[in-house]
Design an enzyme around this catalytic site. Sequence first.
Site: not given
Ligand code: ATP
Length: 336
Positions: A116, A198, A201
């Site tokens: 980050k 992955k 968002k």
């Molecule tokens: P960012 O894009 O800002 O890193 P993010 O979409 O990865 O955010 P987080 O808030 O870090 O979201 O994650 C919230 C939850 O969703 C966590 O438990 C994470 O493991 C799960 N998660 C996020 N993205 C995925 C994905 N692509 N597949 C499965 N689980 C996910």
Amino acid sequence: MSDDKKQILYSGMQATNTLTLGNYLGALKNWVNLHNDYECFFGVMDLHSLTVRQVPADFRKNARSLFALYVAAGLDPVDNCIYFQSHVSAHAQLAWILNCFTYMGELSRMTQFKDKSAKHEDNVNAGLFTYPVLMAADILLYQTDVVPVGKDQKQHLEITRDIAERFNNIYGDVFVIPEPYFGKSGARVMSLQEPEKKMSKSDENANATVLLLDDRDTIIRKFKRAVTDSDTEIRYDPEAKPGVSNLIEIYSAITGKNYDEVSAEFAGKGYGDFKIAVGETVADELAPIQKRYEEIMSDKALLDGWIGANDARAAKAAFKTLGKVHRKVGLTDLIR
Ligand code: ATP
Ligand code: LTN
């Protein structure tokens, strides 16, 4: 089993932007029904979101929206304690105390901090650095037994355990040492445009990510444009066929069919038909959630009622632990 014998389960998500299909299939969908076996706390982690600059009006809406999405996805706000992290001041208070039991060296090793701070070079703030300490406070305040977290958060759970053990070694058994939750593991959803990455968002390419609140046409369009390969076979092989495998994984997570059953169902059909079928399945899964979400968001009194009741419920549990910590470290008693 009576409620007071249940183990405590704690998790949450940052209140940043709207959730993706990855957040839903990887986490949220798997939280529904856990309350049958655990006493569940799910936080809207709005203090953590402040480590990245937010637009105030959007941020406020996103935080309420996340609460409503938890409920719309099936987390009952009576069976589960769903609350805002920022409304229970014990989180920030315990985080400060735990900061004094956490070493710069161990925080410097956190991969999320490294990632980050590289991504937000102009805003490498102290909150980003101490992010895991606030997360430790979240978990330890509720005397949590188990924490369902994705792979990316495992290191944060480990540091939480280290901090708790260090504290307990000095002051006696103050905190329960939390374990990772190894329940039914959620799907890992990859980007529709770069399936080696992955789904996230914060992706800049809108076509890469399906949002929980995307409408039906948008969802189907995004799946139609999903990157696959030049082959024609619908077979699960994430190394050789990451795009197709991701679509199989998504379809399987929603229908409950295993990978072989999915391959058999689409044998002889082209990628075009398969992509549309996956898109329609996702749209069908999300439609009732979106409808429920709209109902909740348009009923301010209902939402405010749940928020108020659950904030109080969370505060009761959290301040009990904070009071104990005060006594142990020698801070004067909390009079509330
Ligand atoms: P960012 O894009 O800002 O890193 P993010 O979409 O990865 O955010 P987080 O808030 O870090 O979201 O994650 C919230 C939850 O969703 C966590 O438990 C994470 O493991 C799960 N998660 C996020 N993205 C995925 C994905 N692509 N597949 C499965 N689980 C996910
Ligand atoms: N860092 C987590 C969100 C989070 C969390 C927590 C998860 C904050 N505090 C406590 C579990 C327990 C994330 O980004 N997914």
